[in-house]
Scaffold this active site. Structure first.
Site, short mmCIF file in Angstrom:
data_model
loop_
_atom_site.label_atom_id
_atom_site.label_comp_id
_atom_site.label_asym_id
_atom_site.label_seq_id
_atom_site.Cartn_x
_atom_site.Cartn_y
_atom_site.Cartn_z
N ASP A 34 -3.46 0.94 8.19
CA ASP A 34 -2.53 2.03 8.51
C ASP A 34 -3.28 3.34 8.30
O ASP A 34 -3.40 3.79 7.15
CB ASP A 34 -1.28 1.97 7.62
CG ASP A 34 -0.37 3.18 7.82
OD1 ASP A 34 0.66 3.27 7.12
OD2 ASP A 34 -0.67 4.05 8.68
N PRO A 68 0.78 -1.24 0.00
CA PRO A 68 0.00 0.00 0.00
C PRO A 68 0.82 1.30 0.00
O PRO A 68 0.24 2.38 -0.05
CB PRO A 68 -0.80 -0.10 1.30
CG PRO A 68 0.00 -1.00 2.19
CD PRO A 68 0.76 -1.93 1.31
N LYS A 69 2.17 1.19 0.06
CA LYS A 69 2.94 2.44 0.14
C LYS A 69 3.77 2.66 -1.11
O LYS A 69 4.98 2.89 -1.03
CB LYS A 69 3.85 2.41 1.37
CG LYS A 69 3.05 2.49 2.64
CD LYS A 69 3.89 2.91 3.80
CE LYS A 69 2.99 3.08 5.02
NZ LYS A 69 3.74 3.38 6.23
N ASN A 70 3.14 2.57 -2.22
CA ASN A 70 3.84 2.62 -3.50
C ASN A 70 3.08 3.59 -4.38
O ASN A 70 1.87 3.46 -4.57
CB ASN A 70 3.85 1.18 -4.05
CG ASN A 70 4.16 1.09 -5.51
OD1 ASN A 70 3.81 1.94 -6.32
ND2 ASN A 70 4.79 -0.01 -5.88
#
Lengths: 361, 346
Positions: free
Chosen positions: B144, B111-113
């Site tokens: 998150d 999810p952090k892309n």
């Protein structure tokens, strides 16, 4: 400060066999090279890197549209176009690429609302506004874009806390704030920043450990030593953080065995955090490291050679002053040409620029 | 180089497969002398060599599409692969609903892309269907709650498709879970800004009371105090009726450097506006007292800031000579060097 170990780490980076990390990061290789070269130059070790190979590599990354990719066989992007131009500036070899085409490429990414896309697929982010003006500024071609609109867009990303996000309404974030203050510095619009309010938000990033985080209630990370510190330097408020405590935190992020810096003490090192750890120490005044320019994150001597001097609020004579003194000062300005005067009335009012002796005052 | 006569049905490598035999894999080329030696794992080499071959031939086929899936699986940060996949999605007229399922799975995993979120946005735009988005982002945020990419995507969806209903309630839920979630406070501001705005006094009042209530629950909360300060900027902190009393009341039970800082801001606003509701001298004295308290005891790590505020107040509202510190820029010429002048409006 283990400068020799860090230089050895960078010089050897990528030459180890089976380095999976290196392989995985091919999509950002141009930035990786920029990080490595810049930190080596800051440490006076640039000669250990292979200039000719790197220049050939960059040439092979310029596409027909003028944009530059992260590596061969990758698509062009504004991020890697800036990194390439920064590298070539370090090496004083900007003309090995087609500069006019780079300029066209950057210009073509500006949108109607003044923002910049990262590439033809249209992602909008204030990071790209910074990349665009930094690239053009290094090439001496800032005039090709619609400056007013570009500024308007960045200012529309200013939030209620004085910070900036990636798009209008986005949460304030130290990385974005670095990009926006850098942008405003390059475009001569720093007076539009509420320096006291933003400076307060930025110095609030310092945690009891001395390290800096990027947003409220997040963990500290050595790269924020750069984003936050550089932004504070640009707006003339760097003395608002506790320098000694921050220095201790940054030094604790070194790895004595491998060289290099990690995001926080004990983690794995990488070139990204190594650059920002060293650059942060430079901003804090470490004399073993060359002075770094807080806008471009490049050695000051390189920018001097190019002839670039972006604004810092530190160059503004920004004085707490009562009205009587103010009037006396204005009248004395009429006789003495000097730097632009910023006048604040109260901490939360924006700077108003009076102009030099030639103006009404 | 590939051995084209070796068709191993059980091999997972592309270069061994019959269907790929026509393609000559293109090895990584870092220039005449490679900058550094690069060592790939065998599969990685296989997939990305094939990918480069397809790119060079500008091939738009099902096998190319399948290869992007493999490439993304190995490295979802490679933005060129995502570009190519989008080109293929359009050229092959692929089922975008299927693609939504695919990108959902990828984002859940990573999810952090930047790439994966931008890809999702493109697919939503092509489908012109935001109906799953708020639910999806909420799910990612449940893992998150501060994921910056997720919040950007959420804001884009809401603005683009005007999906403001229920968002304030959602923000309140998140703040119930973690009242220090700065992203949620930012979102609160975002929603209200785009819907009712803050100019209506009943809205502003509601927000002030809500924020003070959250502060009582968790006094050491930078975000709540920043929000309170932010929404009152336009009107001025000292102009909001009863605020000084409410905040002063909190001092005993909910003390924090943020509360003290807020009081300094409030006093300064009273001085700035020369408000008749306040005793100017008292405001001045209290502000200086608190600055000293913060610099010396409560917030020593930011003592430089508090000393600056103190000097600023003294120089602006005090009656003595200008105060400066070594870290300040040089002071203006002293009054004795300048001609006597009648103060007038500049």
């Amino acid at each position: 400060l283990l400068l020799d170990e860090h230089a050895d780490y960078i010089a050897a980076y990528g030459s180890k066999k089976d380095d999976y990390e290196y392989t995985l990061s091919e999509y950002l290789r141009m930035s990786g090279i920029y990080w490595g070269l810049t930190v080596m130059d800051l440490m006076g070790q640039l000669s250990r890197m292979n200039r000719e190979e790197i220049i050939e590599f960059i040439k092979s990354c310029q596409h027909d549209c003028g944009g530059i990719s992260a590596s061969t066989g990758h698509d062009p992007h504004l991020l890697y176009t800036l990194s390439a131009v920064q590298i070539l500036s370090l090496y004083d070899s900007i003309n090995v690429i087609d500069v006019d085409k780079v300029v066209d490429y950057v210009k073509g990414l500006q949108q109607e609302d003044g923002s910049f896309a990262g590439d033809k697929w249209g992602e909008i982010d204030t990071r790209f506004s910074f990349c665009a003006v930094a690239t053009l500024s290094l090439l001496g071609k800032l005039d090709v874009i619609n400056m007013d609109k570009a500024v308007e867009f960045v200012l529309s990303c200013m939030n209620f806390d004085g910070g900036f996000g990636c798009r209008p309404g986005s949460e304030s974030h130290a990385g974005q704030i670095y990009c926006c203050t850098g942008f405003l510095s390059i475009t001569g619009q720093l007076h539009q920043v509420n320096a006291d309010l933003l400076g307060w938000w930025l110095c609030e990033r310092q945690l009891p450990s001395g390290g800096l985080n990027g947003r409220p209630e997040k963990l500290p990370d050595v790269c924020y030593s750069w984003w936050v510190l550089a932004a504070l330097k640009i707006i003339g408020r760097i003395h608002w953080i506790d320098k000694a405590k921050l220095r201790n935190f940054i030094l604790a992020c070194q790895d004595e065995e491998t060289g290099g810096f990690a995001d926080r003490p004990g983690d794995m090192v990488d070139p990204f955090h190594t650059l920002f750890g060293v650059a942060g120490l430079s901003l804090l005044g470490d004399e073993q490291i060359k002075p770094v320019n807080p806008v471009f994150c490049m050695p000051e001597d390189v920018l001097q050679r190019i002839g670039l001097q972006p604004d810092f609020t530190a160059h503004f004579v920004c004085l707490p002053i009562n009205q009587t003194h103010l009037i006396q000062l204005i009248s004395s300005l009429k006789e003495t040409p000097g730097p632009e005067m910023g006048v604040r009335k109260g901490r939360h009012t924006k700077c108003a620029v009076l102009g030099g002796a030639q103006d009404q005052g | 180089t590939s051995n084209k006569t070796r068709y191993l049905s059980h091999s997972s490598l592309f270069l061994d497969r019959k269907e790929w035999a026509d393609l000559e894999p293109v090895p990584q080329d870092d220039g005449p002398n490679p900058v550094v030696k690069i060592a790939y794992s065998e599969k990685f080499t296989d997939v990305f060599d094939m990918f480069r071959a397809l790119l060079q031939n500008d091939e738009k086929s099902e096998r190319a599409f399948a290869l992007t899936t493999e490439a993304i699986d190995l490295n979802a940060a490679n933005y060129t692969v995502w570009h190519y996949r989008r080109v293929l999605l359009q050229a092959l007229d692929k089922d975008l609903r299927e693609e939504m399922k695919y990108i959902t799975a990828i984002i859940e995993d990573q999810p952090k892309n930047y790439q994966v979120w931008h890809h999702r946005r493109m697919v939503v735009e092509w489908l012109n269907d935001p109906s799953e988005e708020l639910q999806f982002v909420a799910e990612i945020l449940s893992q998150d709650a501060k994921n910056y990419h997720a919040w950007q995507h959420r804001q884009w969806v809401m603005q683009e498709y005007k999906l403001w209903d229920g968002e304030l309630e959602y923000v309140e839920e998140l703040l119930e879970e973690d009242v220090r979630n700065n992203s949620a406070w930012n979102q609160r501001h975002f929603v209200i800004n785009h819907t009712s705005g803050y100019s209506d006094s009943s809205i502003l009042d509601r927000e002030v009371q809500y924020t003070l209530k959250q502060i009582k629950k968790a006094p050491h909360n930078e975000s709540a105090w920043n929000y309170l300060n932010g929404i009152l900027q336009d009107g001025g902190l000292s102009s909001f009726p009863g605020l000084l009393e409410q905040v002063t009341e909190l001092q005993d039970t909910c003390s924090s450097p943020y509360l003290t800082a807020f009081l300094v801001d409030l006093y300064e606003d009273a001085l700035e506006t020369n408000s008749s509701s306040y005793d100017q001298q008292e405001m001045f004295n209290k502000a200086l007292e608190l600055c000293k308290f913060l610099a010396e005891e409560k917030d020593t790590i930011r003592r430089e800031y508090w000393n600056y505020v103190s000097r600023s107040l003294q120089n602006t509202y005090g009656s003595g000579d200008p105060v400066s510190a070594s870290s300040d820029p040089p002071p203006p010429p002293s009054s004795s060097q300048l001609p006597d002048m009648e103060p007038s409006d500049p």
